[in-house]
Design a protein around this motif. Structure first.
Motif, short mmCIF file in Angstrom:
data_model
loop_
_atom_site.label_atom_id
_atom_site.label_comp_id
_atom_site.label_asym_id
_atom_site.label_seq_id
_atom_site.Cartn_x
_atom_site.Cartn_y
_atom_site.Cartn_z
N TRP A 18 0.85 -1.21 0.00
CA TRP A 18 0.00 0.00 0.00
C TRP A 18 0.88 1.25 0.00
O TRP A 18 0.62 2.21 -0.74
CB TRP A 18 -0.91 0.01 1.23
CG TRP A 18 -1.90 1.14 1.21
CD1 TRP A 18 -3.15 1.13 0.71
CD2 TRP A 18 -1.67 2.48 1.70
NE1 TRP A 18 -3.75 2.36 0.85
CE2 TRP A 18 -2.85 3.21 1.45
CE3 TRP A 18 -0.60 3.12 2.32
CZ2 TRP A 18 -3.00 4.56 1.80
CZ3 TRP A 18 -0.73 4.46 2.66
CH2 TRP A 18 -1.92 5.17 2.41
N ILE A 19 1.91 1.26 0.82
CA ILE A 19 2.81 2.41 0.90
C ILE A 19 3.51 2.64 -0.44
O ILE A 19 3.62 3.77 -0.92
CB ILE A 19 3.84 2.21 2.03
CG1 ILE A 19 3.15 2.34 3.40
CG2 ILE A 19 4.99 3.22 1.92
CD1 ILE A 19 4.01 1.93 4.58
N GLU A 20 3.95 1.55 -1.05
CA GLU A 20 4.64 1.64 -2.34
C GLU A 20 3.74 2.26 -3.40
O GLU A 20 4.17 3.09 -4.21
CB GLU A 20 5.07 0.24 -2.79
CG GLU A 20 5.91 0.21 -4.04
CD GLU A 20 7.33 0.70 -3.80
OE1 GLU A 20 7.79 1.51 -4.63
OE2 GLU A 20 7.95 0.31 -2.81
N LYS A 21 2.47 1.91 -3.37
CA LYS A 21 1.52 2.39 -4.37
C LYS A 21 1.01 3.79 -4.08
O LYS A 21 0.86 4.61 -5.00
CB LYS A 21 0.33 1.42 -4.45
CG LYS A 21 -0.70 1.80 -5.50
CD LYS A 21 -1.84 0.79 -5.53
CE LYS A 21 -2.90 1.20 -6.55
NZ LYS A 21 -4.04 0.23 -6.58
N ASN A 22 0.73 4.10 -2.80
CA ASN A 22 0.03 5.34 -2.47
C ASN A 22 0.87 6.41 -1.77
O ASN A 22 0.49 7.58 -1.76
CB ASN A 22 -1.17 5.02 -1.56
CG ASN A 22 -2.14 4.07 -2.22
OD1 ASN A 22 -2.86 4.45 -3.14
ND2 ASN A 22 -2.15 2.83 -1.77
N ALA A 23 1.98 6.00 -1.17
CA ALA A 23 2.77 6.98 -0.40
C ALA A 23 4.22 6.54 -0.33
O ALA A 23 4.77 6.33 0.75
CB ALA A 23 2.18 7.13 1.01
N ALA A 24 4.85 6.44 -1.49
CA ALA A 24 6.24 5.96 -1.54
C ALA A 24 7.18 6.84 -0.72
O ALA A 24 8.22 6.38 -0.24
CB ALA A 24 6.72 5.89 -2.98
N TRP A 25 6.80 8.12 -0.54
CA TRP A 25 7.64 9.04 0.24
C TRP A 25 7.77 8.58 1.70
O TRP A 25 8.74 8.95 2.37
CB TRP A 25 7.06 10.45 0.17
CG TRP A 25 5.61 10.54 0.57
CD1 TRP A 25 4.53 10.42 -0.26
CD2 TRP A 25 5.09 10.77 1.88
NE1 TRP A 25 3.36 10.56 0.44
CE2 TRP A 25 3.68 10.77 1.77
CE3 TRP A 25 5.66 10.97 3.13
CZ2 TRP A 25 2.84 10.96 2.86
CZ3 TRP A 25 4.84 11.17 4.22
CH2 TRP A 25 3.44 11.16 4.08
N LEU A 26 6.82 7.79 2.18
CA LEU A 26 6.90 7.30 3.56
C LEU A 26 8.10 6.38 3.78
O LEU A 26 8.59 6.23 4.90
CB LEU A 26 5.62 6.55 3.94
CG LEU A 26 4.39 7.39 4.28
CD1 LEU A 26 3.17 6.49 4.47
CD2 LEU A 26 4.64 8.22 5.54
N LYS A 27 8.60 5.78 2.69
CA LYS A 27 9.73 4.86 2.81
C LYS A 27 11.02 5.58 3.19
O LYS A 27 12.01 4.94 3.52
CB LYS A 27 9.91 4.09 1.50
CG LYS A 27 8.75 3.15 1.19
CD LYS A 27 8.88 2.47 -0.14
CE LYS A 27 9.92 1.39 -0.11
NZ LYS A 27 9.96 0.60 -1.36
N LYS A 28 10.96 6.91 3.16
CA LYS A 28 12.12 7.68 3.61
C LYS A 28 12.19 7.75 5.13
O LYS A 28 13.22 8.12 5.69
CB LYS A 28 12.07 9.09 3.02
CG LYS A 28 12.24 9.12 1.50
CD LYS A 28 12.22 10.53 0.95
CE LYS A 28 12.40 10.53 -0.57
NZ LYS A 28 12.36 11.91 -1.12
N LEU A 29 11.07 7.43 5.79
CA LEU A 29 11.08 7.41 7.26
C LEU A 29 11.92 6.22 7.71
O LEU A 29 11.75 5.10 7.23
CB LEU A 29 9.66 7.26 7.80
CG LEU A 29 8.69 8.41 7.50
CD1 LEU A 29 7.29 8.07 8.00
CD2 LEU A 29 9.18 9.70 8.17
N PRO A 30 12.84 6.44 8.67
CA PRO A 30 13.76 5.36 9.07
C PRO A 30 13.07 4.07 9.49
O PRO A 30 13.48 2.98 9.07
CB PRO A 30 14.52 5.99 10.25
CG PRO A 30 14.48 7.46 9.96
CD PRO A 30 13.15 7.71 9.34
#
Length: 340
Positions: free
Chosen positions: A65-77
């Motif tokens: 879900w994060i990859e599809k809708n909010a990839a920027w969240l993957k920058k959170l440690p």
């Protein structure tokens, strides 16, 4: 004079109204932002919960879900760390090894140690142990390495010297599971069960906890319980221990005569890295059970030559030796009786 005073108050009232309006608009904007961000907060919370529960399936879903809708969240440690941890436990070693090698903190170094251990690369695992700064983690890694090398007495002594308070929750699970497996190998079933119980009290959902419960059931011949646990587990979902559990499932299916379960497990093994060698091993075991010792020895020898994973390498060698002994015994009997 009064009119003049009233005129001076009007601008003051306007400023107050403007200030109230600004506050109101700001509040509405914040509320809108909160409402817009609610799905993100919910998924981040679910993500964190999945990590805490060691729920690989839920974590995989949240990452998708994060990859599809909010990839920027993957920058959170903590999101990035969770993804790395999941890949380690899914067996995506080639994908994460270069990243782990570049880290110099104990947390990532210990993950790199686990990777080398799971990949049967003990020399590299030992080098990582040497650079760990945390003495408790060093002992845990060394104990796990002893256990992997089947030096179980050394493993037990090393692991028992670690204070539980010096480890985090997952490391305590790893310690007690390593203890349980070494006790099991030494035939100390009571201690094996107690260590497993300690791990289960920390996290009953950790894959290693359920896998070791399955080990205990298989080892003690509790086929009914093993079958129940086997149906509850889903190793094909992608844990790094899937290959091992699949082999055990196949052995269980042979024992209880579950032909369909056996065939399905072989199909699942085909997709694994050492799957072909494992299938050869299982075919050899099946031939041995049917009394076809020459075929059994042939299959088992082929499996060993292909390169079996460490958890069945010793069993395969012993089974092959037994098959050859039976072949020799049959040959001697035929020489005496003249019967074939």
């Amino acid at each position: 004079m009064e009119r003049t005073l009233k005129r001076k108050k009007i601008p003051h009232r306007n400023k107050r109204k403007q200030r109230v309006l600004q506050i109101l608009l700001s509040g509405i904007l914040i509320l809108l932002l909160l409402l817009a961000g609610l799905p993100y907060f919910q998924h981040v919370g679910a993500y964190r919960g999945a990590v805490d529960r060691y729920d690989f399936a839920a974590l995989t879903q949240e990452l998708a879900w994060i990859e599809k809708n909010a990839a920027w969240l993957k920058k959170l440690p903590f999101i990035a760390e969770g993804e790395l941890w999941l890949k380690l436990n899914q067996g995506e070693y080639e994908a994460i090894e270069p990243e782990l090698v570049h880290h110099e903190d104990d947390g990532h170094r210990f993950w790199l140690f686990q990777l080398y251990l799971l990949k049967d690369r003990p020399d590299e695992a030992e080098k990582v142990i040497a650079v760990l700064d945390n003495p408790a983690l060093q002992k845990l890694a060394q104990g796990m390495l002893w256990g992997k090398g089947e030096e179980h007495e050394k493993a037990v002594n090393t692991l028992l010297s670690i204070s539980e308070g010096d480890l985090n929750s997952e490391d305590r699970v790893l310690k007690n599971i390593a203890l349980s497996r070494s006790y099991l190998a030494l035939g100390k079933l009571e201690q094996a069960h107690k260590s497993w119980q300690m791990a289960a009290e920390i996290s009953s959902t950790h894959p290693l906890v359920s896998e070791t419960e399955y080990d205990l059931a298989l080892f003690t011949g509790q086929w009914g319980k093993a079958k129940e646990l086997s149906s509850q587990s889903s190793p094909v979902q992608a844990t790094s221990y899937g290959e091992q559990v699949l082999v055990k499932k196949a052995l269980l299916a042979l024992v209880i005569g579950d032909r369909e379960g056996y065939e399905n497990t072989l199909k699942a093994l085909e997709a694994k890295e050492n799957g072909e060698a494992c299938i050869q091993y299982l075919t050899g075991v099946k031939a041995y059970e049917r009394g076809e010792f020459a075929q059994a020895a042939e299959y088992l020898d082929g499996a060993i030559q292909m390169g079996l994973p460490g958890f069945i390498k010793k069993d395969a060698a012993q089974a092959m030796a037994q098959a050859k002994e039976r072949i020799e015994a049959e040959g001697a009997l035929q020489a005496i009786t003249g019967k074939r």
